[in-house]
Design an enzyme around this catalytic site. Sequence first.
Site, PDB file in Angstrom:
ATOM      1  N   HIS A  11       0.659  -1.386  -0.084  1.00 27.54           N
ATOM      2  CA  HIS A  11      -0.296   0.326   0.132  1.00 27.54           C
ATOM      3  C   HIS A  11       0.920   1.489  -0.082  1.00 27.54           C
ATOM      4  O   HIS A  11       0.384   1.990  -0.138  1.00 27.54           O
ATOM      5  CB  HIS A  11      -0.521   0.166   1.258  1.00 27.54           C
ATOM      6  CG  HIS A  11      -1.954  -0.621   1.193  1.00 27.54           C
ATOM      7  ND1 HIS A  11      -2.394  -1.996   1.151  1.00 27.54           N
ATOM      8  CD2 HIS A  11      -3.823  -0.279   0.844  1.00 27.54           C
ATOM      9  CE1 HIS A  11      -3.284  -2.684   0.605  1.00 27.54           C
ATOM     10  NE2 HIS A  11      -4.007  -1.846   0.393  1.00 27.54           N
TER      11      HIS A  11
HETATM   12  N1  ATP Z   1     -12.758  -9.777   0.792  1.00 26.91           N
HETATM   13  C1  ATP Z   1     -13.980  -9.118   0.099  1.00 26.91           C
HETATM   14  N2  ATP Z   1     -14.500  -9.401   0.002  1.00 26.91           N
HETATM   15  C2  ATP Z   1     -15.944  -8.952  -0.199  1.00 26.91           C
HETATM   16  N3  ATP Z   1     -15.913  -7.218  -0.170  1.00 26.91           N
HETATM   17  C3  ATP Z   1     -15.009  -6.511   0.450  1.00 26.91           C
HETATM   18  C4  ATP Z   1     -13.709  -7.394   0.871  1.00 26.91           C
HETATM   19  N4  ATP Z   1     -13.258  -6.631   1.264  1.00 26.91           N
HETATM   20  C5  ATP Z   1     -13.343  -5.550   1.226  1.00 26.91           C
HETATM   21  N5  ATP Z   1     -14.624  -5.155   1.048  1.00 26.91           N
HETATM   22  C6  ATP Z   1     -15.544  -4.243   0.714  1.00 26.91           C
HETATM   23  O1  ATP Z   1     -14.919  -2.998   0.310  1.00 26.91           O
HETATM   24  C7  ATP Z   1     -15.237  -2.185   0.530  1.00 26.91           C
HETATM   25  C8  ATP Z   1     -13.892  -1.153   1.437  1.00 26.91           C
HETATM   26  O2  ATP Z   1     -13.722  -0.670   0.587  1.00 26.91           O
HETATM   27  P1  ATP Z   1     -12.269   0.277   0.144  1.00 26.91           P
HETATM   28  O3  ATP Z   1     -12.581   1.197  -0.954  1.00 26.91           O
HETATM   29  O4  ATP Z   1     -12.278   1.016   1.184  1.00 26.91           O
HETATM   30  O5  ATP Z   1     -10.615  -0.456   0.106  1.00 26.91           O
HETATM   31  P2  ATP Z   1     -10.268  -0.865   1.770  1.00 26.91           P
HETATM   32  O6  ATP Z   1     -11.103  -1.722   2.287  1.00 26.91           O
HETATM   33  O7  ATP Z   1      -9.636   0.521   2.118  1.00 26.91           O
HETATM   34  O8  ATP Z   1      -8.535  -1.422   0.311  1.00 26.91           O
HETATM   35  P3  ATP Z   1      -7.140  -2.023   0.994  1.00 26.91           P
HETATM   36  O9  ATP Z   1      -6.547  -2.823   1.234  1.00 26.91           O
HETATM   37  O10 ATP Z   1      -6.417  -1.951  -0.297  1.00 26.91           O
HETATM   38  O11 ATP Z   1      -6.947  -0.582   1.997  1.00 26.91           O
HETATM   39  C9  ATP Z   1     -15.984  -2.470   2.032  1.00 26.91           C
HETATM   40  O12 ATP Z   1     -16.631  -2.250   3.130  1.00 26.91           O
HETATM   41  C10 ATP Z   1     -15.910  -4.685   2.062  1.00 26.91           C
HETATM   42  O13 ATP Z   1     -17.679  -3.880   1.569  1.00 26.91           O
END
Ligand code: ATP
Lengths: 123, 206
Positions: A11
Amino acid sequence: MVNVGVVLISHSPKIVEGIKEIIRQVNKDVPIALAGGTDEGEIGTNIDKIITAIEEADSGKGVLLFFDIGSAKMNAEMAVEMSEHEQVKIAEAPLVEGAYVAAVEAGIGKSMEEILQTLHKNF
Amino acid sequence: MELTVNKGLAWLKTINEKIQEKKDYLTDLDQAIGDGDHGINMARGFQEVEKKVEANDYADVSDLLKDAAMTLMSKVGGASGPLFGTAFLKLSMSLKEKDPVDYPSFSTAVGAAAEGIKQRGKAGQGEKTMVDVWVPMAEYLQNAQEFKPDELETKAKSAMEATKEISAKRGRAAYLGDRSIGHLDPGSVSSYYIFAALAETLQERK
Ligand SMILES: Nc1ncnc2c1ncn2[C@@H]1O[C@H](COP(=O)(O)OP(=O)(O)OP(=O)(O)O)[C@@H](O)[C@H]1O
Ligand SMILES: [Mg+2]
């Protein structure tokens, strides 16, 4: 000598730069390509960056991908599916130690399979 | 229901409108149980989608949604980029050569999208992710006999609200475990906007 290449996915751009520095202390030849941060250099991961890094790191002997948290693995998987390179594998190992071990082994001419076995044994 | 290229364009624009309007809210939700970038990610991604599809002509809905998918994958970042990208790509693949898109084809396509998200995220229902909106919506669409925009919106809303009561097992929020209870899942809220935008776009009077 042709070496297996290493792609570092994090990241944070600083994390992958730092790991590369650590590896370069002991090995100057193994291809290392970085996919740190988003396309704007912010915290995150980006598929296009990973695909470009795979291309950079491939010198014909295959490429191993190392990832950190959250979406890094998911984006790595998509990049592997989308990339046209054949010998590309995601390594299930901690980013820093895994990449270090892989680079050392790649440096002494080990194949992808051999490196994956070592990683599997160690982590 | 009839989804044409024009309606599809309107759908994507309405999603973007909603996301831009709720950018800070989505970010607040993600700050509570994640890393606080969801609003920023989604706003950037859907802005790019709108830019991309405005600049092109599309032969059918499938082509349109494919461009949206590819843009989301490379521009959203985070986990939601590959996940929403996969969802739209599955919609596009499932709707190939169907133009205009009728109701049965559309419900099948949403089923494929939900399945795609599950596989990509290795997530099941009840793990507090966007799967908790997409799977119930796919089931609802498959069971309903005809397209009822108001009912679709209500269903999506209650699916989204139900994520508040459960504990996260996937994504960043999973690191918090039970401490995630009491907070809405950000990706489910943006998924709700996607379905709400669909309902709005396909209202007969529009
Ligand atoms: N493994 C997964 N399967 C399905 N949905 C997921 C998964 N991981 C995260 N999500 C969905 O993605 C959303 C988060 O999206 P976001 O754009 O904030 O990415 P992030 O989690 O910050 O990514 P990163 O891990 O790169 O920081 C969560 O609220 C959830 O709905
Ligand atoms: Mg986030």
